[in-house]
Motif scaffolding. Structure first.
Motif, PDB file in Angstrom:
ATOM      1  N   LEU A 111      19.536 -38.354   1.917  1.00 41.09           N
ATOM      2  CA  LEU A 111      19.577 -37.324   0.882  1.00 41.09           C
ATOM      3  C   LEU A 111      19.213 -37.980  -0.437  1.00 41.09           C
ATOM      4  O   LEU A 111      19.363 -39.192  -0.596  1.00 41.09           O
ATOM      5  CB  LEU A 111      20.983 -36.712   0.756  1.00 41.09           C
ATOM      6  CG  LEU A 111      21.438 -35.714   1.810  1.00 41.09           C
ATOM      7  CD1 LEU A 111      22.881 -35.304   1.547  1.00 41.09           C
ATOM      8  CD2 LEU A 111      20.541 -34.483   1.842  1.00 41.09           C
ATOM      9  N   ASN A 112      18.752 -37.168  -1.389  1.00 39.35           N
ATOM     10  CA  ASN A 112      18.383 -37.674  -2.705  1.00 39.35           C
ATOM     11  C   ASN A 112      19.232 -37.014  -3.781  1.00 39.35           C
ATOM     12  O   ASN A 112      19.622 -35.850  -3.649  1.00 39.35           O
ATOM     13  CB  ASN A 112      16.905 -37.386  -2.990  1.00 39.35           C
ATOM     14  CG  ASN A 112      15.997 -38.074  -2.001  1.00 39.35           C
ATOM     15  OD1 ASN A 112      16.084 -39.284  -1.814  1.00 39.35           O
ATOM     16  ND2 ASN A 112      15.135 -37.318  -1.350  1.00 39.35           N
ATOM     17  N   GLN A 129      18.916 -33.243  -4.990  1.00 41.30           N
ATOM     18  CA  GLN A 129      18.386 -32.446  -3.881  1.00 41.30           C
ATOM     19  C   GLN A 129      19.140 -31.124  -3.776  1.00 41.30           C
ATOM     20  O   GLN A 129      20.356 -31.067  -3.896  1.00 41.30           O
ATOM     21  CB  GLN A 129      18.506 -33.228  -2.571  1.00 41.30           C
ATOM     22  CG  GLN A 129      17.799 -32.554  -1.417  1.00 41.30           C
ATOM     23  CD  GLN A 129      17.564 -33.511  -0.259  1.00 41.30           C
ATOM     24  OE1 GLN A 129      17.755 -34.727  -0.380  1.00 41.30           O
ATOM     25  NE2 GLN A 129      17.155 -32.978   0.853  1.00 41.30           N
ATOM     26  N   GLU A 130      18.386 -30.058  -3.541  1.00 38.87           N
ATOM     27  CA  GLU A 130      18.987 -28.737  -3.401  1.00 38.87           C
ATOM     28  C   GLU A 130      19.549 -28.544  -2.000  1.00 38.87           C
ATOM     29  O   GLU A 130      18.961 -28.980  -1.012  1.00 38.87           O
ATOM     30  CB  GLU A 130      17.945 -27.645  -3.665  1.00 38.87           C
ATOM     31  CG  GLU A 130      18.523 -26.242  -3.575  1.00 38.87           C
ATOM     32  CD  GLU A 130      17.490 -25.143  -3.742  1.00 38.87           C
ATOM     33  OE1 GLU A 130      17.869 -23.981  -3.579  1.00 38.87           O
ATOM     34  OE2 GLU A 130      16.321 -25.450  -4.033  1.00 38.87           O
ATOM     35  N   THR A 173      23.635 -28.594  -5.596  1.00 34.07           N
ATOM     36  CA  THR A 173      22.835 -29.784  -5.843  1.00 34.07           C
ATOM     37  C   THR A 173      23.642 -31.035  -5.527  1.00 34.07           C
ATOM     38  O   THR A 173      24.818 -31.129  -5.890  1.00 34.07           O
ATOM     39  CB  THR A 173      22.395 -29.836  -7.329  1.00 34.07           C
ATOM     40  OG1 THR A 173      21.808 -28.583  -7.677  1.00 34.07           O
ATOM     41  CG2 THR A 173      21.390 -30.933  -7.570  1.00 34.07           C
ATOM     42  N   HIS A 215      19.808 -28.676   4.055  1.00 32.57           N
ATOM     43  CA  HIS A 215      18.876 -29.388   3.179  1.00 32.57           C
ATOM     44  C   HIS A 215      17.471 -29.150   3.717  1.00 32.57           C
ATOM     45  O   HIS A 215      17.288 -28.857   4.907  1.00 32.57           O
ATOM     46  CB  HIS A 215      19.185 -30.889   3.123  1.00 32.57           C
ATOM     47  CG  HIS A 215      18.813 -31.608   4.383  1.00 32.57           C
ATOM     48  ND1 HIS A 215      17.676 -32.353   4.496  1.00 32.57           N
ATOM     49  CD2 HIS A 215      19.407 -31.642   5.598  1.00 32.57           C
ATOM     50  CE1 HIS A 215      17.585 -32.839   5.729  1.00 32.57           C
ATOM     51  NE2 HIS A 215      18.636 -32.418   6.420  1.00 32.57           N
TER      52      HIS A 215
END
Length: 87
Positions: free
Chosen positions: A18-19, A22-23, A36, A74
């Protein structure tokens, strides 16, 4: 090796799964909610940081007990996938 249930969002950030920023999406009763991923591994939903996807999901679902790992999704570049698939 850690068990699935001990893997946290912060672990997924560290692993690059994951970043930050990221939404995430949660669909429930015909509504779509967005959250988020934050740098500390929390989930920002409606202006509040939640320690876990489940806590954020419980708020989105009007206080119902929620396994956020199966409700929040995600985008993997092709489609929306439940967070549990990353654990």
């Amino acid at each position: 090796l850690p068990t699935q249930s001990s893997v946290m969002v912060a672990d997924l950030l560290q692993q690059g799964k994951l970043n930050v920023g990221q939404e995430l999406r949660l669909d429930w009763k015909g509504r779509q909610f967005a959250a988020t991923v934050q740098a500390d591994g929390s989930i920002l939903f409606e202006g509040k940081a939640y320690a876990t996807p489940s806590a954020a999901g419980q708020t989105a679902r009007n206080g119902l007990s929620t396994n956020g790992w199966v409700y929040w999704k995600h985008f993997d570049g092709k489609k929306w996938v439940v967070l549990a698939k990353l654990r």
